[in-house]
Scaffold this motif. Structure first.
Motif: not given
Length: 450
Positions: A368, A371, A394, A398, A424, A427-428, A431
């Motif tokens: 995170a 990102v 993204n 996801y 967390a 998806y992250m 990204r």
């Protein structure tokens, strides 16, 4: 094309660090102050009754969805102003800020009128009935004047950030929060205006903040001979960048929304634990957002000054800081995960499920951090189109992960754990890949005028 440069000397890196902190620390304070408006409203209205609080909660969901999509007013204004500052063209910077303020005013008026007229059907679509519906409609309608001010605050904040000033927004946000509490207590309890008083008080506080920014933008424009009339070419340019940033934001909010839909099917315990986990995740994101805001201002300025080497070094420094902060917060969160739930709820089952989710959140914090920083760097570079398209990619990655969680039928700690692993981590990570690949290239480093 600018090439990847060798790291700058240690003294220069220390100077860059001080520059980042000078912008990031006040930005963090301002970011924390903003959600306190909603918390203050909830706390004051909460003592009126359950129906009043539920009504405000429903109306706030509608209001903040609209406001969240308009955050591009800050994110498009900051890099435009910062790039002009880097070019040494203060007049151009102030003209960009002026156009951002005019765009905020125009959009704010349109949305406020539409929101006032459509308040009843909008709340109806949320399924509210009886007194809850009445309170929700009242709160939403009387929040509409403040919506215009909120968008002006976005634009004004973006102007100052572009001018490398994050301290003034902190002062304005803090003062606005204080005014909001005093007015709401007086209007809600002193005059007995119920939820309407809360909406009016917040609207007045937002206008007080907006007036500060408008006066500052006007004063600087007059001082430097910049016309106060808008440049329609400038507004069109802001709108073009803003539309891409809005699409980026829309993809983020869609990811959060579909996550809520999946966790709702897992039952009330998981839904409650998820809400708490998302609140903690969002709070930690404020600190990372502060680094992202510093990145927007500094990267825009250095690219405007055609200083590719410093832009690269600033990016490297902020990436290290973002990942480092993610490691630190991840370790702390993992350590307190079994006990932090007791601060929010006495339900042992919710506490247990929340602990599982927080361990997953903790594991994903370094990603995170990476990102959030790169998001700010690319926004500062004006790379809005790529950010929007990457956001759609993204989301496409996801959704199958989320579908797998839903189809698994997992419940309890396992269900919420897999859900947060998808968000967390999965998806992250998506990204991180899309942003990281872009940052490693030179295509985002447009020097001089964008």
């Amino acid at each position: 094309m600018p090439q990847l440069s060798a790291p700058l000397p240690a003294a220069t890196r220390r100077s860059n660090g001080r520059e980042i902190l000078r912008l990031a620390v006040p930005a963090f304070g301002a970011l924390v102050a903003e959600p306190l408006f909603l918390l203050a409203d909830s706390a004051i209205v909460g003592h009126l009754g359950v129906e009043q609080l539920a009504g405000v909660g429903l109306a706030s969901a509608v209001l903040h969805t609209a406001v969240g999509l308009m955050v591009f007013l800050a994110y498009s204004t900051t890099p435009a102003v910062a790039r002009a500052i880097g070019e040494g063209q203060l007049g151009k910077a102030l003209a960009a800020g002026r156009d951002g303020v005019w765009l905020a005013l125009l959009l704010g008026v349109v949305l406020a009128v539409a929101g006032f007229v459509a308040a009843e059907p909008l709340i109806g679509l949320m399924g509210a009935e009886g007194e809850v519906r009445t309170f929700a409609v009242n709160y939403l309608r009387w929040s509409m004047p403040g919506l215009v001010a909120m968008l002006l605050v976005f634009a004004g904040t973006g102007v100052l950030r572009g001018l490398q000033d994050t301290r003034t927004p902190l002062v304005v946000a803090t003062a606005g929060f204080g005014i909001n509490i005093v007015l709401n207590l007086w209007l809600v309890y002193g005059l007995g205006w119920s939820v309407t008083g809360s909406a009016v008080g917040t609207s007045v506080a937002q206008w007080a903040m907006a007036c500060v920014y408008v006066v500052m933008v006007r004063r600087n424009a007059v001082r430097h001979g910049v016309s106060l009339l808008p440049s329609w070419r400038g507004i069109r340019s802001m709108t073009k960048v803003g539309s891409w940033l809005m699409l980026r934001t829309l993809s983020l909010r869609a990811a959060i929304l579909v996550t809520v839909l999946v966790v709702t099917a897992q039952g009330a315990v998981n839904l409650a634990a998820h809400q708490l986990a998302m609140t903690i995740f969002s709070f930690l994101a404020f600190a990372l957002d502060a680094l992202a805001i510093a990145a927007q201002a500094l990267i825009g300025k250095e690219l405007g000054a055609c200083n590719a080497a410093k832009a690269r070094e600033l990016t490297r420094t902020m990436i290290r800081w973002g990942i480092g902060f993610g490691v630190l917060t991840g370790l702390l969160l993992a350590a307190v995960a079994p006990w932090v739930g007791a601060l929010f709820t006495s339900d042992r089952e919710v506490q247990s499920v929340l602990a599982v989710a927080l361990w997953i959140v903790a594991a994903g914090q370094p990603v995170a951090g990476y990102v959030f920083v790169l998001d700010g760097v690319l926004i500062g570079a004006g790379d809005a189109r790529y950010l929007a398209l990457a956001g759609l990619v993204n989301l496409a990655v996801y959704l199958p992960l989320l579908a797998a969680v839903a189809w698994s039928g997992a419940a309890g700690g396992a269900g919420l754990g897999w859900l947060w692993a998808a968000f967390a981590v999965g998806y992250m990570a998506a990204r991180a890949v899309t942003l990281g690949l872009r940052a490693r290239s030179d295509r985002w480093m447009v020097l001089g005028s964008a």
